[in-house]
Design a protein around this motif. Structure first.
Motif, PDB file in Angstrom:
ATOM      1  N   LYS A 185      10.813   8.153   2.469  1.00 15.10           N
ATOM      2  CA  LYS A 185      11.840   7.134   2.286  1.00 15.10           C
ATOM      3  C   LYS A 185      13.212   7.805   2.242  1.00 15.10           C
ATOM      4  N   ASP A 227       3.426  -3.131   0.593  1.00 16.96           N
ATOM      5  CA  ASP A 227       2.830  -2.166  -0.340  1.00 16.96           C
ATOM      6  C   ASP A 227       1.568  -2.786  -0.956  1.00 16.96           C
ATOM      7  N   GLU A 262       7.815  -3.723   2.610  1.00 15.93           N
ATOM      8  CA  GLU A 262       8.446  -2.401   2.637  1.00 15.93           C
ATOM      9  C   GLU A 262       9.367  -2.282   3.845  1.00 15.93           C
TER      10      GLU A 262
END
Lengths: 111, 478
Positions: B14, B46, B52
């Motif tokens: 991320k 998720d 996400e």
């Protein structure tokens, strides 16, 4: 002036779909800021029934998630303000409405 | 398996709002960039069912802003009916086989869209549940096609056997195979939008978005942002990045209807896009190469507009690569009969009526009419007649009054020798059309019922909601 707000529910949130909600919160806001809340459970989900409920209960506003254009136009025609595309917990949304800070498309999880 | 993981090792990292994919093709990629090239809506969730990452097609189908959707429960963002009908992700089931169902969503334009939804769990290499992947496909075309698939003499919703239409049908496959710009002309109601969609559906871009923008429907300032997008802060009220319709149509087709209404300033910008295929959102210095096929339509005479200097000649040359002209209905001969029966069958199914056909006199009146509103007007006439008909055959009394009250009726009536001597023919006003007739009917019904809408609806044989819709259409004040 007294105001009535109708909110289709999904648990403690505004229901994501107007036409699929079976629980409805009817909030009456008195001119002295008192709140009266009533939850109505419908026998089945139906956008037509919800529109009928909003008109028969003389609601001034409907706060909901996704709503089909036909029902949106119908409610608007009945002079009911529709705040659609609203996402979030009902408590926060009512607070925002009380402060005249609510508008269509608001996401209270990102606020 | 282990060696495969070693050679092609994907790591999701991320980084602000992006995810880095390492090891694939020995390169580093950003996951959203990869997903954006897939012509299917994809959302990665998720383990709690929170979003996400979503790709561009997902955004196109739902109309939702991805930035504000990240972190939300999938059901709040997608608004799919399946979420309420036992979606395993929403029921917090960890172990289930991938599912594929037909469902529907309500997009941000308040349109209910049928979709094909697939949901599958994602497991890590040590077989631990890591999340879910959800794909959505817009199946409106499939739903429409399945209802029209068995119809002969038709192509993508266009129906006809006349030589002009057969010529258009024969051109579609070869035009669809190329990426050339297409200019569709024709009078109002001839089916320009349907033809544009038919070209898109017959092309290799059929699985990709078909984005339509009506140039006449939006003011100039909004139209620019709608077409080309804007970045956050570009102007007052630009609270977030907006991709623009051309970007949303990436890999698909972009249909500009009523191109004749496009303001001159935007004509320049569109020309520049057609030249280098790159769009620059308002306030952004970074361009985006959009691979779109441009289809435009108008009922105006663009050549005359060029002479009048209200349309740029260079834009016309750019757009007029392939020119398709749809003939007006009055020049399509036998097609009137074909379309009339097609619409009759269609509306009988929709309204659950058992009407066998038209009386001879009615058929003659319809064939003799000149249809200024073309196919759309014919469809409205048949819809009106089916609404009012309570017999097996549609008679003249079931037709809208303006059809039987005008001059066109005289030769038909004379030949049928049924013209009553005492009934003077009402003069047909050339300005009168179907809309006026319908509005007048509503007004008459309201006056006759003393303003009571319920009674007026009853008089017209319409339901209250139909009456309300028609009143809305004609802007009749409540």
């Amino acid at each position: 002036m007294d105001k009535k707000i109708l909110i289709p529910l999904f648990n403690d949130d505004v229901a994501p779909r107007f036409d699929l909600a079976t629980d409805v919160l009817l909030v009456e806001i008195k001119s002295n800021s008192d709140y009266y809340e009533r939850v109505i459970v419908l026998p089945q989900a139906s956008a037509d029934d919800l529109c009928a409920l909003a008109t028969s209960a003389n609601a001034d506003a409907v706060i909901c998630g996704g709503i089909g254009d036909e029902h949106y136009q119908y409610l608007t025609w009945k002079e009911i303000t529709v705040f659609d595309d609203v996402i979030g917990p009902v408590k926060k949304i009512l607070e925002a409405h009380k402060n005249a800070a609510l508008s269509a498309g608001m996401n209270f999880y990102n606020a | 398996m282990t060696s495969r993981y070693k050679t092609c090792y994907l790591v999701g990292v991320k980084n602000d709002n992006t995810y880095l994919v390492s090891g694939l093709l020995n390169q580093q990629f950003l996951l959203p960039d990869l997903l954006n090239e897939v012509p299917v809506g994809i959302a990665v969730l998720d383990i709690n069912g929170n979003i996400e990452v979503v790709n561009r097609t997902w955004q196109t189908i739902t109309g939702a802003e991805p930035d504000s959707m990240v972190g939300l429960k999938c059901m709040l963002a997608l608004r799919c009916d399946y979420c309420f009908k036992g979606c395993p992700v929403m029921a917090s089931k960890a172990d289930f086989n991938p599912i594929s169902v037909d469902a529907d969503i309500i997009d941000r334009s308040r349109i209910k869209i049928p979709i094909r939804l697939t949901v599958a769990p994602i497991f890590s290499k040590d077989n631990k549940l890591s999340g879910f992947v959800e794909t959505i496909q817009d199946i409106r075309q499939v739903a429409e096609l399945s209802s029209t698939a068995s119809k002969a003499y038709s192509l993508g919703g266009l129906i006809g056997t006349s030589s002009q239409m057969v010529k258009v049908f024969s051109m579609i496959p070869s035009i669809a195979a190329t990426d050339s710009s297409v200019l569709i002309t024709g009078e109002t109601g001839t089916g320009k939008d349907v033809l544009a969609e038919a070209v898109h559906n017959a092309s290799d871009r059929a699985g990709s978005p078909f984005i339509k923008v009506n140039c006449g429907a939006l003011p100039e300032t909004l139209l620019e942002s709608e077409l080309f997008g804007h970045v956050k802060g570009a102007f007052t009220g630009a609270h977030e990045n907006r991709p623009g319709r051309i970007k949303l149509a990436h890999n698909g087709s972009f249909f500009l209807t009523e191109i004749g209404d496009l303001p001159l300033s935007l004509q320049v910008k569109l020309l520049s896009f057609l030249d280098d295929k790159e769009i620059h959102p308002l306030g952004s210095s970074v361009g985006f190469k959009a691979d779109v096929r441009v289809i435009v339509a108008t009922h105006r005479n663009l050549k005359q507009m060029v002479i009048d200097k209200s349309f740029r000649a260079d834009l016309l040359f750019r757009l007029n690569v392939v020119h398709l002209h749809l003939p007006p209905l009055r020049e399509r001969g036998e097609d009137i009969l074909l379309l009339k029966n097609h619409f009759l069958k269609d509306y009988c199914t929709k309204f659950n009526k058992k009407i066998k056909g038209f009386t001879r006199k009615t058929a003659k009146i319809i064939s003799a009419y000149h249809f200024p509103g073309n196919v759309r007007e014919l469809r409205n006439i048949v819809e009106y007649a089916v609404n009012f008909c309570d017999r097996e055959y549609i008679g003249t009394e079931h037709l809208p009054a303006y059809l039987t009250e005008q001059d066109i009726l005289r030769p038909v009536m004379e030949s049928a020798k049924t013209l009553p001597d005492h009934a003077p023919q009402k003069e047909y006003s050339p300005a009168e059309n179907w809309d006026h007739a319908e509005k007048r009917m509503i007004m008459d019904a309201l006056v006759n019922s003393g303003g009571r809408k319920g009674e007026a609806a009853k008089r017209l044989g319409w339901s209250r909601s139909t009456f309300w819709r028609k009143m809305n259409k004609h802007s009749i004040n409540r």
